[in-house]
Design a protein around this motif. Structure first.
Motif, PDB file in Angstrom:
ATOM      1  N   ASP A 161       0.831  -1.214   0.000  1.00 12.30           N
ATOM      2  CA  ASP A 161       0.000   0.000   0.000  1.00 12.30           C
ATOM      3  C   ASP A 161       0.862   1.260   0.000  1.00 12.30           C
ATOM      4  N   LYS A 162       1.937   1.242   0.777  1.00  9.63           N
ATOM      5  CA  LYS A 162       2.783   2.430   0.914  1.00  9.63           C
ATOM      6  C   LYS A 162       3.447   2.807  -0.402  1.00  9.63           C
ATOM      7  N   PHE A 163       3.850   1.790  -1.163  1.00  6.30           N
ATOM      8  CA  PHE A 163       4.617   2.058  -2.380  1.00  6.30           C
ATOM      9  C   PHE A 163       3.879   1.686  -3.667  1.00  6.30           C
ATOM     10  N   ASN A 164       2.566   1.460  -3.547  1.00  3.68           N
ATOM     11  CA  ASN A 164       1.728   1.172  -4.717  1.00  3.68           C
ATOM     12  C   ASN A 164       2.274  -0.026  -5.501  1.00  3.68           C
ATOM     13  N   VAL A 165       2.601  -1.079  -4.771  1.00  5.34           N
ATOM     14  CA  VAL A 165       3.121  -2.312  -5.364  1.00  5.34           C
ATOM     15  C   VAL A 165       2.017  -3.357  -5.349  1.00  5.34           C
ATOM     16  N   GLU A 166       1.905  -4.125  -6.439  1.00  7.26           N
ATOM     17  CA  GLU A 166       0.809  -5.083  -6.565  1.00  7.26           C
ATOM     18  C   GLU A 166       1.111  -6.448  -5.949  1.00  7.26           C
ATOM     19  N   ASN A 167       2.368  -6.878  -6.013  1.00  6.45           N
ATOM     20  CA  ASN A 167       2.674  -8.246  -5.579  1.00  6.45           C
ATOM     21  C   ASN A 167       4.158  -8.384  -5.218  1.00  6.45           C
TER      22      ASN A 167
END
Length: 205
Positions: free
Chosen positions: A185-191
């Motif tokens: 969530d913090k770094f807009n990462v999906e997986n």
């Protein structure tokens, strides 16, 4: 004559590229439809240039690019994409492909990018370049990793599973999942794959 390998599972792309390169200075050696096929064909056919789709059935094209970047002898790579999210843009920027082209672009732009890359230049579609700049600006303003988050990201980069990470950090597997989702969530990462691709950038903050 520059030897080219296409890595893309869409049949129309393969047919279009074959027509585009006909009577050109490029020889299309073949087409790989998966990341697994790509690694085998790159090793056997030894292309000078690889046109690599970001989204493949069995893995991300970014995974293929990351593995190629560690090879002693490697072909130049142009990423082909219908669109990438911010995490993919940032991961691609860190991996530094020789070029990036939108699939929706005019075919002449692909030839332009190939000519530039073969000549030793770096070629990125203006739209991708602008979106990458915006993503990098937002990433730069994100809060840095905590010490525990940094440890977890490093273990993800090493390929450890949640159970092994929990054992390494002395926490429960549930706690690892909570940390991972907070980092996503913090770094807009999906997986996890995208997290591993961006690990160096995040740890160096």
């Amino acid at each position: 004559m520059t030897r080219v390998l296409l890595v893309d599972d869409h049949p129309m792309i393969g047919a279009a590229l074959e027509m585009l390169l006909r009577d050109s200075d490029y020889e299309l050696l073949g087409r790989a439809k998966t990341a697994s096929e790509a690694h085998k064909q790159i090793a056997s056919l030894k292309p000078q240039l690889v046109l690599l789709d970001v989204n493949l059935p069995d893995a991300s094209g970014l995974d293929v690019l990351r593995k190629l970047s560690r090879a002693r002898v490697r072909p130049k790579v142009i990423l082909l994409t219908a669109g990438m999210d911010e995490a993919q843009l940032l991961a691609a920027a860190e991996l530094k492909p020789a070029g990036m082209v939108l699939k929706t672009s005019d075919p002449s732009l692909l030839i332009e990018s190939m000519d530039a890359v073969v000549a030793g230049e770096h070629w990125v579609d203006p739209e991708i370049a602008e979106r990458t700049r915006q993503a990098e600006a937002r990433a730069a303003s994100a809060p840095p990793l905590t010490r525990r988050e940094r440890e977890l990201v490093e273990l993800v980069r090493q390929g450890l599973r949640n159970r092994d990470i929990a054992s390494e950090l002395g926490v429960t597997e549930g706690t690892v999942k909570v940390y991972l989702h907070a980092i996503f969530d913090k770094f807009n990462v999906e997986n996890r794959t995208e997290l591993a691709l961006r690990a160096s950038e995040l740890i160096s903050r």
